[in-house]
Structure formats: structure tokens, C-alpha cells
Design a protein around this motif. Structure first.
Motif, PDB file in Angstrom:
ATOM      1  N   ALA A 137      11.833  60.698  53.349  1.00 58.07           N
ATOM      2  CA  ALA A 137      11.193  59.143  53.500  1.00 58.07           C
ATOM      3  C   ALA A 137      12.565  58.158  52.999  1.00 58.07           C
ATOM      4  O   ALA A 137      12.844  57.195  53.683  1.00 58.07           O
ATOM      5  CB  ALA A 137      10.375  58.920  52.406  1.00 58.07           C
ATOM      6  N   ALA A 138      13.396  58.387  52.239  1.00 57.16           N
ATOM      7  CA  ALA A 138      14.732  57.823  51.851  1.00 57.16           C
ATOM      8  C   ALA A 138      15.570  57.576  53.152  1.00 57.16           C
ATOM      9  O   ALA A 138      16.087  56.463  53.328  1.00 57.16           O
ATOM     10  CB  ALA A 138      15.373  58.457  50.802  1.00 57.16           C
ATOM     11  N   ARG A 139      15.743  58.718  53.903  1.00 54.73           N
ATOM     12  CA  ARG A 139      16.546  58.468  55.132  1.00 54.73           C
ATOM     13  C   ARG A 139      15.890  57.625  56.095  1.00 54.73           C
ATOM     14  O   ARG A 139      16.513  56.893  56.693  1.00 54.73           O
ATOM     15  CB  ARG A 139      16.703  60.288  55.829  1.00 54.73           C
ATOM     16  CG  ARG A 139      17.796  60.851  55.174  1.00 54.73           C
ATOM     17  CD  ARG A 139      18.068  62.069  56.078  1.00 54.73           C
ATOM     18  NE  ARG A 139      16.950  62.918  56.603  1.00 54.73           N
ATOM     19  CZ  ARG A 139      16.421  63.771  55.902  1.00 54.73           C
ATOM     20  NH1 ARG A 139      17.088  64.088  54.731  1.00 54.73           N
ATOM     21  NH2 ARG A 139      15.356  64.388  56.366  1.00 54.73           N
ATOM     22  N   MET A 140      14.648  57.815  56.223  1.00 59.29           N
ATOM     23  CA  MET A 140      13.822  56.794  57.193  1.00 59.29           C
ATOM     24  C   MET A 140      13.787  55.688  56.875  1.00 59.29           C
ATOM     25  O   MET A 140      14.011  54.624  57.578  1.00 59.29           O
ATOM     26  CB  MET A 140      12.452  57.432  57.289  1.00 59.29           C
ATOM     27  CG  MET A 140      12.382  58.758  57.994  1.00 59.29           C
ATOM     28  SD  MET A 140      10.364  59.284  58.061  1.00 59.29           S
ATOM     29  CE  MET A 140      10.063  58.131  59.274  1.00 59.29           C
ATOM     30  N   THR A 141      13.817  55.182  55.272  1.00 58.41           N
ATOM     31  CA  THR A 141      13.815  54.058  54.836  1.00 58.41           C
ATOM     32  C   THR A 141      15.407  53.139  55.429  1.00 58.41           C
ATOM     33  O   THR A 141      15.398  51.921  55.814  1.00 58.41           O
ATOM     34  CB  THR A 141      13.672  53.585  53.427  1.00 58.41           C
ATOM     35  OG1 THR A 141      12.541  54.292  53.083  1.00 58.41           O
ATOM     36  CG2 THR A 141      13.467  52.389  53.030  1.00 58.41           C
ATOM     37  N   VAL A 142      16.291  53.990  55.096  1.00 53.18           N
ATOM     38  CA  VAL A 142      17.599  53.315  55.476  1.00 53.18           C
ATOM     39  C   VAL A 142      17.793  53.310  57.098  1.00 53.18           C
ATOM     40  O   VAL A 142      18.182  52.134  57.548  1.00 53.18           O
ATOM     41  CB  VAL A 142      18.800  54.463  55.068  1.00 53.18           C
ATOM     42  CG1 VAL A 142      20.091  54.274  55.731  1.00 53.18           C
ATOM     43  CG2 VAL A 142      18.971  54.363  53.637  1.00 53.18           C
ATOM     44  N   ARG A 143      17.196  54.172  57.782  1.00 49.89           N
ATOM     45  CA  ARG A 143      17.418  53.896  59.222  1.00 49.89           C
ATOM     46  C   ARG A 143      16.503  52.826  59.756  1.00 49.89           C
ATOM     47  O   ARG A 143      17.041  51.864  60.601  1.00 49.89           O
ATOM     48  CB  ARG A 143      16.495  55.153  59.707  1.00 49.89           C
ATOM     49  CG  ARG A 143      16.542  55.438  61.278  1.00 49.89           C
ATOM     50  CD  ARG A 143      16.469  56.904  61.627  1.00 49.89           C
ATOM     51  NE  ARG A 143      15.208  57.112  61.707  1.00 49.89           N
ATOM     52  CZ  ARG A 143      14.422  58.218  61.573  1.00 49.89           C
ATOM     53  NH1 ARG A 143      15.001  59.370  60.784  1.00 49.89           N
ATOM     54  NH2 ARG A 143      12.953  58.574  61.505  1.00 49.89           N
ATOM     55  N   LEU A 144      15.287  52.593  59.128  1.00 45.33           N
ATOM     56  CA  LEU A 144      14.417  51.496  59.636  1.00 45.33           C
ATOM     57  C   LEU A 144      15.085  50.040  59.070  1.00 45.33           C
ATOM     58  O   LEU A 144      15.054  49.134  59.795  1.00 45.33           O
ATOM     59  CB  LEU A 144      13.030  51.253  58.851  1.00 45.33           C
ATOM     60  CG  LEU A 144      12.216  52.704  59.551  1.00 45.33           C
ATOM     61  CD1 LEU A 144      10.622  52.577  58.514  1.00 45.33           C
ATOM     62  CD2 LEU A 144      11.744  52.434  60.678  1.00 45.33           C
ATOM     63  N   SER A 145      15.589  50.042  57.839  1.00 48.54           N
ATOM     64  CA  SER A 145      16.419  48.869  57.465  1.00 48.54           C
ATOM     65  C   SER A 145      17.405  48.572  58.321  1.00 48.54           C
ATOM     66  O   SER A 145      17.730  47.244  58.710  1.00 48.54           O
ATOM     67  CB  SER A 145      16.854  49.146  55.854  1.00 48.54           C
ATOM     68  OG  SER A 145      15.948  49.480  55.022  1.00 48.54           O
ATOM     69  N   LYS A 146      18.296  49.581  58.596  1.00 50.15           N
ATOM     70  CA  LYS A 146      19.319  49.109  59.651  1.00 50.15           C
ATOM     71  C   LYS A 146      18.877  48.591  60.870  1.00 50.15           C
ATOM     72  O   LYS A 146      19.463  47.800  61.397  1.00 50.15           O
ATOM     73  CB  LYS A 146      20.382  50.583  59.816  1.00 50.15           C
ATOM     74  CG  LYS A 146      21.263  50.793  58.544  1.00 50.15           C
ATOM     75  CD  LYS A 146      22.028  52.078  58.787  1.00 50.15           C
ATOM     76  CE  LYS A 146      23.172  52.266  57.724  1.00 50.15           C
ATOM     77  NZ  LYS A 146      23.638  53.500  57.792  1.00 50.15           N
ATOM     78  N   ALA A 147      17.861  49.371  61.506  1.00 49.62           N
ATOM     79  CA  ALA A 147      17.395  48.541  62.633  1.00 49.62           C
ATOM     80  C   ALA A 147      16.749  47.284  62.532  1.00 49.62           C
ATOM     81  O   ALA A 147      16.835  46.488  63.396  1.00 49.62           O
ATOM     82  CB  ALA A 147      16.352  49.736  63.228  1.00 49.62           C
ATOM     83  N   ALA A 148      16.171  47.009  61.290  1.00 42.62           N
ATOM     84  CA  ALA A 148      15.874  45.735  61.099  1.00 42.62           C
ATOM     85  C   ALA A 148      16.866  44.745  61.072  1.00 42.62           C
ATOM     86  O   ALA A 148      16.881  43.537  61.758  1.00 42.62           O
ATOM     87  CB  ALA A 148      15.005  45.490  59.786  1.00 42.62           C
ATOM     88  N   GLU A 149      17.902  44.985  60.559  1.00 42.57           N
ATOM     89  CA  GLU A 149      19.351  44.213  60.470  1.00 42.57           C
ATOM     90  C   GLU A 149      19.792  43.926  61.628  1.00 42.57           C
ATOM     91  O   GLU A 149      20.295  42.846  61.960  1.00 42.57           O
ATOM     92  CB  GLU A 149      20.229  44.868  59.554  1.00 42.57           C
ATOM     93  CG  GLU A 149      20.071  44.686  58.209  1.00 42.57           C
ATOM     94  CD  GLU A 149      21.121  45.772  57.179  1.00 42.57           C
ATOM     95  OE1 GLU A 149      22.216  46.079  57.780  1.00 42.57           O
ATOM     96  OE2 GLU A 149      20.728  46.126  55.989  1.00 42.57           O
ATOM     97  N   ARG A 150      19.649  45.024  62.575  1.00 42.48           N
ATOM     98  CA  ARG A 150      20.348  44.761  64.000  1.00 42.48           C
ATOM     99  C   ARG A 150      19.120  43.925  64.818  1.00 42.48           C
ATOM    100  O   ARG A 150      19.438  43.910  66.161  1.00 42.48           O
ATOM    101  CB  ARG A 150      20.579  46.223  64.591  1.00 42.48           C
ATOM    102  CG  ARG A 150      21.334  47.059  64.205  1.00 42.48           C
ATOM    103  CD  ARG A 150      21.950  48.028  64.877  1.00 42.48           C
ATOM    104  NE  ARG A 150      20.815  48.955  65.139  1.00 42.48           N
ATOM    105  CZ  ARG A 150      20.630  50.230  64.636  1.00 42.48           C
ATOM    106  NH1 ARG A 150      21.285  50.542  63.610  1.00 42.48           N
ATOM    107  NH2 ARG A 150      19.613  50.716  64.857  1.00 42.48           N
TER     108      ARG A 150
END
Lengths: 203, 203
Positions: A137-150
Motif C-alpha cells: 500500500a505504501a508503494r501504491m500511495t507513492v505511485r498515485l501521489s506522483k501521478a497526481a503531481e503530474r
């Protein structure tokens, strides 16, 4: 612990041959525990499947609990190592989740014992069980946050979305990966991805 | 089996008092197995918690396996009976899913042993484990299809969506119901429902 002196109980293999034996024992443990479960599984069953002596087992693992814990961490790492590079090739954050589920379904179909092993950790080694899901879940949260930033997905994604998507993937993997793999994995991943991308609210 | 003659091994209570004893044994079994797990849990531990004699146990259950199976089916039914009437009050198909998750989170917070019990069925009684999830997914598929017929959600919803939403709910219940209940259940349900309603694709 990175700076700690070498532990005299350290069972990490020091040679390539040792690493091969340890890996053979982990593969044998996946079969043994996958078929029989933790309670019925045995060290002698594992060494028999691996074709190695009991003494070799104790060179690398302290006990049945110890190899089970190592196996849970190893399978958790195997999923990550299968899925992560595939996700990295995605065009954007939404496609990353489609590829994440697709590759997880592929992995589950090829390693149907993974559910029995990770799920049994809930009873045998609660810390390893939580670590598997919390790390994922921590890896997914980082991945989603980065996609949101982009700007690829909604700006307000957070941990709840990661747990929701992970839960989807786990249950779709159980239903369409392990229990019944008659529908194409691509089809399942596409349908679930539409839910993630657009939801199912009236258009 | 509906037309079969009464089974002489039938252990269904015939009186209200018998039904109360059976229920007390099931509640005691939920505590016993929830705390100790199936392997460590015992019939004597269950009768001690229920404050009843060993003979009473065998009036209603044939074995430890038998009461465990009955408990899994009972907890599955309890969740359904808690959640279903609340969902029935929803305005539309999307709100039904928000209320479904909200009431499931409430139930999980009040019955934290439910995960240990249903998850352990994967190892103790695979048929009861599958039945719990297959029945839940079947109910959700019907609910989603009816909402689609009423034009409240996308027309192409199917079984895959039900398994996806069920998986979300199970993992959100584990993370925000059982492991850590510090965030309001309403907040978790609202965030997950936005994902269901609109997805997380760029708006």
C-alpha cells in the motif's frame, strides 16, 4: 542494522552455491506450505522436495517458523519484482494501475500458492502479514501521489485509494487468477481499470 | 434436501431455550477462535466462556470443525443482516455502495474478530470460505445490475465490479476498521465512494 558487526547467527549465504541452495529450499517451502499449509507442512517435507540434507536446512534457516517468515517476505518481494518494472513502462497513472492488476493476475495464475502462503501468515506471523500489505500500500500511495503531481489523476488521491485498489486487486486475483482463470486477464484488468478511471456513476 | 425426512443427527434447536444456548455457544466460539485461532482454540474453552456443560455442546454441534463451520456461516449472515437493511434505505445505486462500506466498517469495528475467523476458514473449511465471498459477491452483482437497470449507474456493470468493490471493502475494513480505527468511518466510506462514483481519472 546496516553498520552492525556480522552476526554470528547470520545465516545469509556467502557463496553463489549457498544462495542456490537457499533458493531451492524457499521454492520447496512454497510447494510444501502451499499444498499442506503451515501446520501440516514439515522441514523434512521441504528438504525432500529440495533434494537436500537436513543439515543444509539449518545452515540457512533456524526453524519452520523462520523459513515460513522468509518465504512470506520472499513471495512479497517476488510479486513486487514482477509487477514494478511492468508498471514503470506505463504511459500514465491510470494505465499504471491497469498494468499493475494485469501483471498481478499473471503472477497469481503462475503462482497459485501465493494466497495460501501470504494469507496463512495472518495466523503464523502477523508481523510478516501486515508488512506485506503495508509495504504494498505504501508503494501504491507513492505511485498515485506522483501521478497526481503530474496531473494524470485526481489531485486528492491518498492512502485510502491505495488500500481500495490493492483490495480490488487481491480479490480479483483470487477470483479470476487462482479460483477460475477462464476469462482473459486482459479483460479483467480492463474492466477494473475503467472503474478506477471513470467510476461507475451515471455518465 | 428440503423434502428429506428429518435427520436423526439433526442438531437444530427445537425450543427457544435451545436456540439461546446454541447462540451462546456461537458467541463463545467467536471469542475463543478470534483470540486463539482454530488450532489453539478448544471445545472446553468454548463451553467455559459460554458457561455451559460439555454435554450441551454436543447437543448442538458434532465437533470443533462443526462449530467453526457454523460460526463462519453465522458471521457471514450477521454481516449481511447488519448491512442489507441499511443499504435498502439508499437513494440510488452509488449511495448504496457508500452505505454498504460504511455499515461494514461499523460492523468490523464492533466485531474485530471477524477477519481472523473468516480468513482462517481458508485453511480450516475452504468451502465455507468460498461460500462467504461468493454469496456476498452474488448479492452485490444483483444489486449493481438492478441499479444499472434503473439507470443509476453504468449499464455494463457485472460480476467483476462486484468482486472489485467487495475487495475494496474487505481491505478498507481491515486497515481502517480492525487495525486502526482512528479515522471516521464516514470519511473512509466517502473517499472510497468517490472512487466508485467518478473514478480517479483526470476530470
Amino acid at each position: 542494522m546496516a553498520d552492525a558487526p556480522p552476526d554470528k547467527d547470520d545465516k545469509t549465504p556467502r557463496t553463489a552455491r549457498g544462495e542456490r541452495t537457499r533458493r531451492a529450499l524457499l521454492s520447496a517451502a512454497a510447494q510444501e506450505f502451499g499444498e499442506k499449509g503451515f501446520h501440516e507442512g514439515s522441514i523434512s517435507g521441504i528438504t525432500r522436495r529440495a533434494g537436500c540434507a537436513l543439515g543444509s536446512f539449518y545452515t540457512y534457516f533456524a526453524s519452520k517458523d523462520d523459513i515460513f517468515r522468509a518465504l512470506v517476505n520472499d513471495m512479497s518481494g517476488q510479486v513486487r519484482d514482477y509487477v514494478s518494472p511492468r508498471i514503470a513502462a506505463a504511459r500514465d497513472g491510470v494505465e499504471a494501475e491497469r498494468i499493475g492488476l494485469l501483471s498481478f493476475l499473471e503472477f497469481a495464475r503462475a503462482h497459485k500458492e501465493i494466497y495460501r502462503i501470504i494469507d496463512e501468515a495472518e495466523f503464523v506471523d502477523q508481523a510478516a502479514y501486515r508488512a506485506h500489505y503495508e509495504n504494498t500500500a505504501a508503494r501504491m500511495t507513492v505511485r498515485l501521489s506522483k501521478a497526481a503531481e503530474r496531473g494524470e489523476i485526481a489531485p486528492d488521491v491518498e492512502e485510502v485509494h491505495a488500500w481500495a485498489i490493492m483490495g480490488m486487486n487481491v480479490f480479483l486475483g483470487l477470483r479470476y487468477g487462482v479460483w477460475d482463470d477462464s476469462r482473459p486477464a486482459e479483460e479483467i484488468a480492463r474492466i477494473a481499470n475503467t472503474l478506477i478511471e471513470r467510476g461507475i456513476g451515471r455518465r
